[in-house]
Design an enzyme around this catalytic site. Structure first.
Site, short mmCIF file in Angstrom:
data_model
loop_
_atom_site.label_atom_id
_atom_site.label_comp_id
_atom_site.label_asym_id
_atom_site.label_seq_id
_atom_site.Cartn_x
_atom_site.Cartn_y
_atom_site.Cartn_z
N TYR A 119 -41.61 -57.31 14.40
CA TYR A 119 -42.76 -56.55 13.92
C TYR A 119 -43.85 -56.44 14.98
O TYR A 119 -45.02 -56.65 14.74
CB TYR A 119 -43.30 -57.21 12.65
N HIS A 157 -34.26 -49.19 1.75
CA HIS A 157 -33.26 -48.95 2.80
C HIS A 157 -31.84 -49.01 2.25
O HIS A 157 -30.91 -49.42 2.96
CB HIS A 157 -33.44 -49.94 3.95
#
Length: 336
Positions: free
Chosen positions: A6, A163
């Site tokens: 991230y 997802h």
């Protein structure tokens, strides 16, 4: 693996537009503003990298398209993954393992042969990555590294709506190779949740298949994903995001003709939408202990724990030594 996932939470991939002028000094495109990457790595060096060696794995947050808002495939001629590649030893490790790209490589870590793959580069049968994978798995030595572990960002299997089936094309292309050569464990991220499967293959429990572990729960400003695809009325329509250029769209209805299961899938052993972290301890050549902890617990409480066993009856899991097919050099040795 979590430490590189991230890196763009401070607008390092150019996906966030700041309208209040706070970042007016940042040159365009904002995703290429290197001081943010440097700041993040300095923080991680102090927090963990100075004491614990890490091998990096990339995800969609490291794509960082340069000079363009359009996503491409792989390095895209030097327009993607440039900050990631420049700050990690992936190019050297890739060369050492016979890979032509810093986006896929292998390395031996203690008793495990670790294989790093990319679902953001070409992975179809016959592609450079696919052929490298076949060569790497056919030549590694279980005498020195009895465990075989693979990792890539987006999972093959997940029971969450987020997802959903996003990486189905890669599964159809590469799962057979990973199964044939006896991969023991597959680690994934992408979903900000935790989920562990039973050993499995082709959407079914299979003792000769790998255990899939989604461990993308290290923490993220987007929060955790809390909805399961088997919740009533929550079965999503699969789609291909703009950053997943490789593979295209590969529709499938794996649950008796349905897109989603009617309850927690039989292959899903444990799932929880919480932030956490896990530790994999290799006990010997046939047994490994996986433990997962929630970050929110005030004390170190193991929320999920399982012994992963390399089943001797599976030909792909046996110790295929290059010079001795019958001797286990790690019968009792502890790797903890």
């Amino acid at each position: 693996m979590q430490s590189h996932r991230y890196a763009d939470d401070l607008q390092t991939n150019g996906s966030s537009f700041v309208s209040n002028g706070s970042f007016a000094h940042v040159p365009f495109p904002t995703g290429t503003y290197q001081p943010w990457w440097d700041m993040w790595f300095r923080y991680m060096q102090t927090a963990i990298m100075s004491s614990i060696p890490l091998m990096p794995q990339h995800g969609n947050h490291e794509l960082e398209p340069q000079f363009s808002a359009n996503y491409g495939i792989g390095l895209d001629g030097g327009h993607q993954f440039q900050s990631y590649v420049a700050r990690n030893p992936v190019a050297a490790v890739a060369t050492a393992s016979g890979s032509s790209s810093p986006l896929w490589y292998s390395v031996d870590v203690g008793p495990a042969h670790m294989v790093y793959l990319s679902n953001y580069a070409e992975f179809d049968v016959g592609s450079d990555q696919y052929e490298w994978l076949r060569q790497d798995l056919s030549s590694f030595d279980r005498k020195t590294t009895p465990w075989l572990v693979a990792t890539f960002h987006a999972p093959f299997y997940s029971s969450y709506t987020a997802h959903y089936l996003e990486n189905e094309c890669m599964r159809q292309a590469m799962e057979g190779v990973l199964y044939t050569y006896g991969v023991d464990v597959i680690f994934n991220g992408h979903l900000h949740v935790y989920e562990r499967t039973f050993p499995m293959y082709k959407f079914a429990v299979d003792e000769c298949g790998p255990v899939h572990i989604i461990i993308g729960d290290g923490g993220n400003i987007e929060g955790v994903y809390k909805t399961y695809a088997d919740d009533p009325g929550k079965c999503p329509t699969p789609s291909v995001p703009s950053y997943q250029k490789a593979g295209g769209f590969c529709p499938i209805h794996p649950y008796n003709g349905s897109l989603c299961a009617g309850s927690q899938p039989a292959w899903s052993a444990f799932r929880e939408p919480s932030f956490g972290h896990g530790i994999l301890t290799f006990m010997n050549s046939t047994s490994a202990l996986w433990q997962w902890n929630r970050n929110l617990d005030n004390e170190a409480v193991v929320a999920d724990s399982v012994y992963i066993t390399r089943t001797p009856s599976c030909s792909s899991k046996q110790l295929h030594f290059k010079d001795d097919l019958n001797t286990d050099v790690y019968p009792t040795t502890s790797f903890s």
